[in-house]
Write an enzyme that holds these catalytic residues in place. Structure first.
Site, short mmCIF file in Angstrom:
data_model
loop_
_atom_site.label_atom_id
_atom_site.label_comp_id
_atom_site.label_asym_id
_atom_site.label_seq_id
_atom_site.Cartn_x
_atom_site.Cartn_y
_atom_site.Cartn_z
N GLU A 208 35.69 52.67 38.14
CA GLU A 208 36.88 53.50 38.09
C GLU A 208 37.62 53.29 36.77
OE1 GLU A 208 38.96 52.46 41.67
OE2 GLU A 208 37.41 53.34 42.94
N CYS A 234 33.82 42.04 40.30
CA CYS A 234 34.29 40.93 39.45
C CYS A 234 33.95 39.61 40.12
CB CYS A 234 35.79 41.03 39.23
SG CYS A 234 36.43 39.78 38.09
N CYS A 238 40.12 36.63 42.11
CA CYS A 238 41.58 36.46 42.22
C CYS A 238 41.99 36.98 43.60
CB CYS A 238 42.28 37.22 41.11
SG CYS A 238 41.78 36.67 39.46
N GLY A 286 36.78 44.20 36.71
CA GLY A 286 36.04 43.17 36.01
C GLY A 286 36.87 42.31 35.07
N GLU A 287 36.30 41.18 34.72
CA GLU A 287 36.88 40.27 33.74
C GLU A 287 36.20 40.58 32.40
OE1 GLU A 287 39.10 37.66 33.07
OE2 GLU A 287 38.08 37.76 31.14
N LEU A 341 48.19 35.05 34.19
CA LEU A 341 48.54 33.67 34.53
C LEU A 341 48.84 33.53 36.03
CD1 LEU A 341 48.99 30.87 33.33
CD2 LEU A 341 51.36 31.49 32.89
N ASN A 496 50.83 45.16 44.17
CA ASN A 496 50.42 46.36 44.90
C ASN A 496 49.51 45.96 46.05
OD1 ASN A 496 51.60 48.36 43.01
ND2 ASN A 496 50.14 47.42 41.60
N CYS A 539 47.57 48.50 39.78
CA CYS A 539 47.12 47.14 39.51
C CYS A 539 46.49 46.49 40.72
CB CYS A 539 48.30 46.28 39.09
SG CYS A 539 49.13 46.86 37.64
S1 SF4 Z 1 42.47 40.32 38.61
FE1 SF4 Z 1 40.90 40.83 37.07
S2 SF4 Z 1 39.77 38.91 36.80
FE2 SF4 Z 1 40.90 38.70 38.74
S3 SF4 Z 1 39.45 39.41 40.33
FE3 SF4 Z 1 40.69 41.19 39.70
S4 SF4 Z 1 39.43 42.19 38.14
FE4 SF4 Z 1 38.67 40.11 38.34
#
Ligand code: SF4
Length: 584
Positions: A208, A234, A238, A286-287, A341, A496, A539
């Site tokens: 997306e 990802c 998180c 993704g990171e 962070l 969110n 987000c």
């Molecule tokens: S916030 Fe970013 S790094 Fe963390 S799980 Fe979601 S996509 Fe991955």
């Protein structure tokens, strides 16, 4: 002997780019653990996303070397029968350099690399030829038109001659490996573009991309920010992020990242939307720094002023804090960097951002002080009460105008450039210049050193406000103390919620108090509201956990925070009991 196409072994390497199976919540796990899950991942993703694509799920074993998508009969060619092209040395470590048919993907190349390839083909004026291809792929009409093949240009002004198309055409692809499958429109004008992947590690899956309108004050032109994805799912897990629940299904290639911008421009042209697309954030699925080579090459390509022309200063790469990769970004490009962070103690960050178990806060802070040194330490309590009152009067919308919608949660480029978002803030030094990013001979490597923090680069610190978890005044004071020697700004992000989450957003009062405490401590701080959250475009809301055959686990919360969590839904609770590892 000259060789035109890569060998089967080279192809297998290019097509089967391995990605890490590292699970950051597993303490002591290696950073990169080679594996080859692509086949089974691809099978599952494809089976869910494209049940009609029977060849995709024929057998796991066959996927190791079989193209993930059947090659249409009219596109099929016998590569060995084609006239040979001269030898060419491809860029090292570039993901997705060849497609399933063995064709060179030109959107995986920077302009200097394209020029080198043209020279290898014996072009009399390789720089001109490369620029001609480049303009057709990336420039706005009438110079470009974002063409999908060389043939499309034939007969048009400055189009390619039949002789060149005949010689080169069968060996190259101008496609980016994406197909726009859905457009989702949120009530605030945010648009989410859903793409099906036509190749690569997670062929058949989807990603997306979000287009976020930034409506500005009278006299200033509205603009758009594009939030692009760099992976399918990802690995970082998180805990507040929907994308993280998917687990990692695969990396995107350079061309697939670039193509998101090209497709967005095509889409806007079709819509008749002439709002300039000026900012790009790597904050989608993704990171980005878990796919660094593809991302850095893509950033180089989209920033070129003769193509997609998004300034380096308007490009932001967001990371959860992969320290070595952050150093690489600073050394190799001039793009901006954002750090997710989200916590001020290792206890909380180990839980909600599990990568903290590899780079804890002490390690991270020391690295930040080195990478983004602040010349003078901020004076605690240096702001006057009138400064604070002005800050308190600012609405969320002011900072929210700085767009951003992604899982990595931020909009650094906008925050740094939007006067509507910072009119109440202490002046922030200009970050670099808006000059063209590079000449036709420029490249990432050629930019080395230009973006060092000593020349003014600053960090954007993203901090998602989670009720009862990380939003106390103690957290604010710890945050200010932690960052007092870092040249940075803090962007507070309203959480969110998404399906299955147990977190709750902080109250407006708590967010306001948190911000005031930071400002009193001398920090520059903005607040960003949700954009596109009514359509899961905001987000932390991107992705589709249903496409994942093995979602990442929900980690156990430290005891003292459990009272702030919503009760788990029955389905999530059952799955959690079955999969959640013990928290160290
Ligand atoms: S916030 Fe970013 S790094 Fe963390 S799980 Fe979601 S996509 Fe991955």
């Amino acid at each position: 002997m000259h060789r035109t196409l890569p060998s089967a072994r080279e192809l297998a390497t290019c097509k089967q780019q391995r990605f890490s199976a590292w699970k950051p919540w597993t303490v002591g796990a290696p950073n990169v653990a080679p594996r080859a899950p692509t086949a089974s991942v691809r099978c599952v993703a494809a089976a869910v996303a494209q049940p009609a694509a029977a060849p995709l799920v024929a057998s796991h074993a066959s996927h190791a070397t079989t193209p993930a998508h059947p090659i249409p009969a009219d596109d099929t060619h016998d590569a060995e029968q084609l006239p040979a092209l001269p030898t060419w040395t491809p860029p090292a470590n570039r993901p997705g350099l060849y497609d399933q048919q063995g064709r060179l993907v030109l959107k995986a190349l920077t302009l200097p690399e394209l020029e080198a390839w043209c020279a290898a083909q014996g072009e009399a004026a390789p720089a001109n030829r490369a620029l001609q291809i480049w303009r057709w792929m990336y420039a706005d009409p009438p110079a470009g038109s974002w063409v999908r093949s060389l043939e499309e240009t034939m007969g048009r002004q400055n189009g390619f001659a039949a002789k060149f198309v005949e010689k080169v055409g069968p060996h190259v692809s101008l496609e980016g490996g994406l197909k726009l499958s859905q457009v989702v429109r949120a009530s605030d004008g945010t648009r989410k573009l859903v793409f099906t992947l036509l190749g690569g590690e997670a062929a058949g899956g989807s990603i997306e991309t979000v287009l976020i309108p930034v409506v500005r004050q009278q006299g200033l032109r509205d603009r758009l920010t594009i939030c692009v994805s760099s992976q399918v799912g990802c690995a970082m897990n998180c805990q507040f992020c929907y994308t993280g629940r998917m687990g990692l299904l695969g990396n995107l290639s350079t061309a697939q990242i670039v193509e998101q911008v090209v497709e967005a421009r095509r889409f806007l042209a079709q819509e008749g939307d002439r709002t300039p697309l000026t900012n790009l954030v790597f904050m989608g699925m993704g990171e980005p720094l878990h796919n660094t080579e593809a991302v850095l090459a893509a950033a180089d390509i989209v920033s070129h002023y003769l193509g997609l022309h998004i300034s380096h200063n308007k490009i932001t790469i967001s990371t959860v804090g992969l320290v070595p990769e952050m150093r690489a970004v600073l050394a190799r490009t001039r793009v901006q960097v954002a750090l997710s962070l989200h916590a001020t103690t290792d206890e909380v960050r180990d839980w909600i951002v599990p990568v903290n178990r590899r780079y804890d806060l002490a390690t991270l802070t020391a690295a930040l002080e080195e990478m983004f040194p602040k010349e003078e330490e901020a004076a605690i309590g240096s702001l006057s009460s009138s400064d604070e009152a002005a800050a308190a009067a600012v609405s969320h919308e002011a900072a929210a105008a700085a767009a951003g919608s992604s899982s990595s949660l931020g909009a650094a480029a906008d925050v740094s450039s939007g006067p509507e978002s910072e009119r109440w803030l202490p002046p922030v030094e200009q970050l670099g210049s808006d000059a063209p990013s590079s000449s036709s001979s420029g490249s990432s490597s050629s930019e080395a050193g230009k973006g060092s923090s000593k020349e003014g680069r600053s960090l954007l610190v993203e901090y998602t406000m989670l009720h009862g978890i990380n939003d106390t005044l103690d957290d604010a004071h710890r945050l200010a103390d932690m960052l007092r020697r870092v040249n940075c700004k803090v962007n507070l992000i309203v959480f969110n919620p998404h399906k299955g989450t147990r977190f709750q957003p902080s109250t407006d009062e708590d967010i306001s108090a948190f911000r005031s405490a930071l400002i009193r401590s001398g920090m520059v701080c903005t607040i960003r509201d949700s954009r596109g959250d009514d359509e899961m475009a905001a987000c932390g809301q991107l992705g589709n956990v249903g496409l994942s055959f093995r979602p990442s686990p929900i980690l156990d919360a430290p005891e003292r925070f459990r009272k702030f969590l919503l009760p788990p839904s029955p389905a999530v609770a059952t799955k959690q009991a079955a999969t959640s590892p013990a928290v160290a």
